[in-house]
Write a protein that holds these residues in place. Structure first.
Motif, PDB file in Angstrom:
ATOM      1  N   LYS A 170       0.756  -1.008   0.244  1.00 44.27           N
ATOM      2  CA  LYS A 170      -0.039   0.088   0.151  1.00 44.27           C
ATOM      3  C   LYS A 170       0.909   1.381   0.194  1.00 44.27           C
ATOM      4  O   LYS A 170       0.663   2.083  -0.724  1.00 44.27           O
ATOM      5  CB  LYS A 170      -0.847   0.369   1.206  1.00 44.27           C
ATOM      6  CG  LYS A 170      -1.861  -1.098   1.243  1.00 44.27           C
ATOM      7  CD  LYS A 170      -2.922  -1.375   0.040  1.00 44.27           C
ATOM      8  CE  LYS A 170      -3.806  -2.294   0.080  1.00 44.27           C
ATOM      9  NZ  LYS A 170      -4.632  -2.394  -1.156  1.00 44.27           N
ATOM     10  N   GLN A 171       2.024   1.282   0.677  1.00 40.17           N
ATOM     11  CA  GLN A 171       2.845   2.394   0.590  1.00 40.17           C
ATOM     12  C   GLN A 171       3.531   2.736  -0.603  1.00 40.17           C
ATOM     13  O   GLN A 171       3.683   3.703  -0.972  1.00 40.17           O
ATOM     14  CB  GLN A 171       3.892   1.956   1.822  1.00 40.17           C
ATOM     15  CG  GLN A 171       4.805   3.369   1.956  1.00 40.17           C
ATOM     16  CD  GLN A 171       4.242   4.520   2.757  1.00 40.17           C
ATOM     17  OE1 GLN A 171       3.319   4.392   3.424  1.00 40.17           O
ATOM     18  NE2 GLN A 171       4.325   5.652   1.883  1.00 40.17           N
TER      19      GLN A 171
ATOM     20  N   LYS B 210       2.055   1.871  -3.288  1.00 38.14           N
ATOM     21  CA  LYS B 210       1.053   2.439  -4.082  1.00 38.14           C
ATOM     22  C   LYS B 210       0.988   3.912  -3.957  1.00 38.14           C
ATOM     23  O   LYS B 210       0.772   4.693  -5.085  1.00 38.14           O
ATOM     24  CB  LYS B 210      -0.471   1.769  -3.866  1.00 38.14           C
ATOM     25  CG  LYS B 210      -1.682   2.148  -4.765  1.00 38.14           C
ATOM     26  CD  LYS B 210      -2.746   1.544  -4.292  1.00 38.14           C
ATOM     27  CE  LYS B 210      -4.078   2.099  -5.143  1.00 38.14           C
ATOM     28  NZ  LYS B 210      -5.285   1.402  -4.893  1.00 38.14           N
ATOM     29  N   VAL B 211       1.089   4.315  -2.737  1.00 41.15           N
ATOM     30  CA  VAL B 211       1.081   5.827  -2.622  1.00 41.15           C
ATOM     31  C   VAL B 211       2.041   6.387  -3.273  1.00 41.15           C
ATOM     32  O   VAL B 211       2.082   7.660  -3.864  1.00 41.15           O
ATOM     33  CB  VAL B 211       1.218   6.009  -1.089  1.00 41.15           C
ATOM     34  CG1 VAL B 211       1.269   7.604  -0.748  1.00 41.15           C
ATOM     35  CG2 VAL B 211      -0.177   5.707  -0.181  1.00 41.15           C
TER      36      VAL B 211
ATOM     37  N   ILE C  80       1.460   6.874  -6.839  1.00 39.88           N
ATOM     38  CA  ILE C  80       0.644   7.853  -7.239  1.00 39.88           C
ATOM     39  C   ILE C  80       1.442   9.244  -6.990  1.00 39.88           C
ATOM     40  O   ILE C  80       1.113  10.096  -8.129  1.00 39.88           O
ATOM     41  CB  ILE C  80      -0.494   7.869  -6.190  1.00 39.88           C
ATOM     42  CG1 ILE C  80      -1.284   6.566  -6.447  1.00 39.88           C
ATOM     43  CG2 ILE C  80      -1.593   9.065  -6.493  1.00 39.88           C
ATOM     44  CD1 ILE C  80      -2.534   6.184  -5.411  1.00 39.88           C
TER      45      ILE C  80
ATOM     46  N   GLU D 154      -7.603   9.602  -5.016  1.00 35.54           N
ATOM     47  CA  GLU D 154      -7.039   8.673  -5.490  1.00 35.54           C
ATOM     48  C   GLU D 154      -5.831   8.428  -4.360  1.00 35.54           C
ATOM     49  O   GLU D 154      -5.532   7.515  -3.947  1.00 35.54           O
ATOM     50  CB  GLU D 154      -6.500   8.433  -6.877  1.00 35.54           C
ATOM     51  CG  GLU D 154      -5.832   7.055  -6.898  1.00 35.54           C
ATOM     52  CD  GLU D 154      -5.489   6.849  -8.486  1.00 35.54           C
ATOM     53  OE1 GLU D 154      -4.513   5.778  -8.732  1.00 35.54           O
ATOM     54  OE2 GLU D 154      -5.610   7.747  -9.048  1.00 35.54           O
ATOM     55  N   LEU D 155      -5.142   9.490  -3.894  1.00 37.24           N
ATOM     56  CA  LEU D 155      -4.188   9.579  -3.243  1.00 37.24           C
ATOM     57  C   LEU D 155      -4.696   9.584  -1.821  1.00 37.24           C
ATOM     58  O   LEU D 155      -4.010   8.498  -1.010  1.00 37.24           O
ATOM     59  CB  LEU D 155      -3.168  10.772  -3.260  1.00 37.24           C
ATOM     60  CG  LEU D 155      -2.028  10.919  -2.418  1.00 37.24           C
ATOM     61  CD1 LEU D 155      -1.050  10.021  -2.422  1.00 37.24           C
ATOM     62  CD2 LEU D 155      -1.371  12.738  -2.513  1.00 37.24           C
TER      63      LEU D 155
ATOM     64  N   ALA E  56      -5.496   5.906  -1.241  1.00 45.21           N
ATOM     65  CA  ALA E  56      -4.290   5.200  -0.946  1.00 45.21           C
ATOM     66  C   ALA E  56      -3.972   5.061   0.423  1.00 45.21           C
ATOM     67  O   ALA E  56      -3.070   4.073   1.072  1.00 45.21           O
ATOM     68  CB  ALA E  56      -3.315   5.477  -2.000  1.00 45.21           C
ATOM     69  N   ARG E  57      -3.865   6.339   0.980  1.00 38.20           N
ATOM     70  CA  ARG E  57      -3.194   6.553   2.288  1.00 38.20           C
ATOM     71  C   ARG E  57      -4.201   6.188   3.365  1.00 38.20           C
ATOM     72  O   ARG E  57      -3.559   5.402   4.366  1.00 38.20           O
ATOM     73  CB  ARG E  57      -3.435   8.103   2.397  1.00 38.20           C
ATOM     74  CG  ARG E  57      -2.366   8.943   1.918  1.00 38.20           C
ATOM     75  CD  ARG E  57      -2.467  10.470   2.152  1.00 38.20           C
ATOM     76  NE  ARG E  57      -1.272  11.114   1.647  1.00 38.20           N
ATOM     77  CZ  ARG E  57      -1.307  12.512   1.338  1.00 38.20           C
ATOM     78  NH1 ARG E  57      -2.410  13.145   1.701  1.00 38.20           N
ATOM     79  NH2 ARG E  57      -0.248  13.149   0.883  1.00 38.20           N
TER      80      ARG E  57
ATOM     81  N   GLU F  90      -5.633   3.064   2.647  1.00 31.50           N
ATOM     82  CA  GLU F  90      -5.497   1.932   2.927  1.00 31.50           C
ATOM     83  C   GLU F  90      -4.441   1.418   3.490  1.00 31.50           C
ATOM     84  O   GLU F  90      -4.275   0.274   4.269  1.00 31.50           O
ATOM     85  CB  GLU F  90      -5.350   1.541   1.246  1.00 31.50           C
ATOM     86  CG  GLU F  90      -6.607   1.224   0.334  1.00 31.50           C
ATOM     87  CD  GLU F  90      -6.330   1.179  -0.868  1.00 31.50           C
ATOM     88  OE1 GLU F  90      -4.937   0.832  -1.383  1.00 31.50           O
ATOM     89  OE2 GLU F  90      -7.365   0.885  -1.863  1.00 31.50           O
ATOM     90  N   VAL F  91      -3.421   2.470   3.612  1.00 29.86           N
ATOM     91  CA  VAL F  91      -2.000   2.262   4.352  1.00 29.86           C
ATOM     92  C   VAL F  91      -2.655   2.212   5.867  1.00 29.86           C
ATOM     93  O   VAL F  91      -1.918   1.559   6.696  1.00 29.86           O
ATOM     94  CB  VAL F  91      -0.994   3.317   4.093  1.00 29.86           C
ATOM     95  CG1 VAL F  91       0.107   3.287   5.013  1.00 29.86           C
ATOM     96  CG2 VAL F  91      -0.596   3.294   2.657  1.00 29.86           C
TER      97      VAL F  91
END
Length: 367
Positions: free
Chosen positions: A54-55, A57-58, A61, A90-91, A94-95, A97-98
């Protein structure tokens, strides 16, 4: 004091079988706890991997990636091609999700800690169980001897020493098992003097009727009672029908041990032996029989001597009544006082009889 372990040795194969089954069950519980630890460890590893993903992915992005090292040794960070406008939604997703992955990791670590704690207890219980219940035959016999020795010493003091509480009761029981046991009297035609020596055990009953001339009358009847015990026509020991209580006990043993594991020999059942012995004596103690007057009189006195535990049972009944009315919060001293009052009835009359003087009521002013 040496303790005979014949019954323990006879039951040892069955005990070993039960211990093996129990050991398998206890070990299975330990394996389950160890499996839970492995699952919790895997969950922690998966949560950590998920955080890394997940990180990443951040970072993707954001358009950030790690670079190499410059010529002067300082680390540089190369900024890749970025969009002019970053998708903030989206960002933010993602955060989140982290954060969720970190929360999952926290919960997974708690589960792992709890699983390790439970597993530690299960391992300790397993080790204690193995130490308490050895699996080898020699160790089991030694443990049985250690356990039995305490009880054997207590029974020896109570039954075999003259100052024991049950010494006289044991002697009285020995008298019944000799003088009044036709199975023991059988074959004693050449040992009449030995049989007569057991007559002194009648004194253990404490009956004044059993002393003096009565014992001489009993000695005179011993040769004839031995002759009757040796006569197979008097009573058919093997052909006697099984009593209902004996049949009930056999049925219970069959359900517990199995059809082929039950020994139906009546001589190995003390209750059935006692029943047949009484049936052997029944014609002698019947009304109108004057063949053995001394034995008849002694048997009637002994048969009427009932051994009862009603006094102890009455105390427990009163204890239940007190607990039902006062619950379990009653102090031990108060419980003892209440039981003493209930079990002894009118204490005032009891004290008057004990000290032989009237109790003076105390006035309220004197208090």
């Amino acid at each position: 004091m040496e303790v005979e372990m014949k019954r323990v040795e006879a039951a040892l194969p069955r005990v070993l079988q039960l211990l093996t089954e129990a050991h398998t069950a206890v070990a299975a519980v330990k394996r389950v706890s160890e499996s839970n630890v492995d699952e919790a460890t895997t969950a922690v590893d998966n949560a950590e991997t998920k955080i890394v993903e997940k990180q990443a992915k951040v970072n993707r992005i954001r358009g950030i990636r790690n670079g190499g090292t410059s010529a002067n040794g300082r680390q540089t960070r190369t900024v890749g091609r970025t969009q002019k406008y970053v998708d903030e939604d989206e960002l933010e997703a993602a955060r989140l999700e982290v954060l969720d992955a970190k929360h999952e990791l926290k919960l997974a670590k708690k589960d792992l800690e709890k699983a390790n704690e439970i597993n530690g207890k299960k391992i300790e219980e397993y080790n204690n169980w193995c130490a308490k219940f050895p699996q080898k035959e020699e160790e089991l016999l030694q443990r049985a001897r250690e356990i039995s020795l305490c009880g054997a010493d207590y029974l020896r003091k109570q039954f075999l020493e003259q100052n024991g509480d049950m010494y006289h009761a044991k002697k009285a029981a020995d008298c019944c098992n000799t003088l009044f046991n036709p199975l023991w009297l059988k074959g004693k035609e050449n040992d009449v003097a030995f049989v007569e020596a057991n007559i002194v055990l009648l004194d253990e009953f404490g009956f004044s009727d059993f002393k003096g001339n009565f014992q001489e009358q009993l000695k005179a009847e011993i040769p004839r009672i031995i002759e009757r015990a040796n006569n197979p026509m008097v009573f058919d020991w093997e052909g006697f029908d099984k009593s209902k209580l004996f049949q009930t006990r056999l049925e219970r043993r069959r359900r517990r041990l199995g059809e082929h594991e039950v020994d139906e020999d009546w001589k190995k059942d003390l209750g059935e032996v006692a029943t047949r012995i009484w049936e052997w004596w029944r014609p002698i103690v019947a009304e109108g029989n004057k063949e053995f007057p001394a034995f008849k009189f002694a048997l009637r006195r002994i048969a009427l001597l009932q051994v009862s535990s009603c006094d102890v049972e009455r105390v427990f009944s009163q204890l239940k009544l007190v607990r039902d009315r006062c619950n379990d919060n009653l102090l031990e001293d108060m419980l003892e006082v209440r039981l003493f009052a209930l079990c002894n009835g009118n204490l005032k009359s009891l004290l008057i009889k004990a000290w032989e003087f009237p109790l003076v009521d105390v006035d309220e002013d004197d208090e």
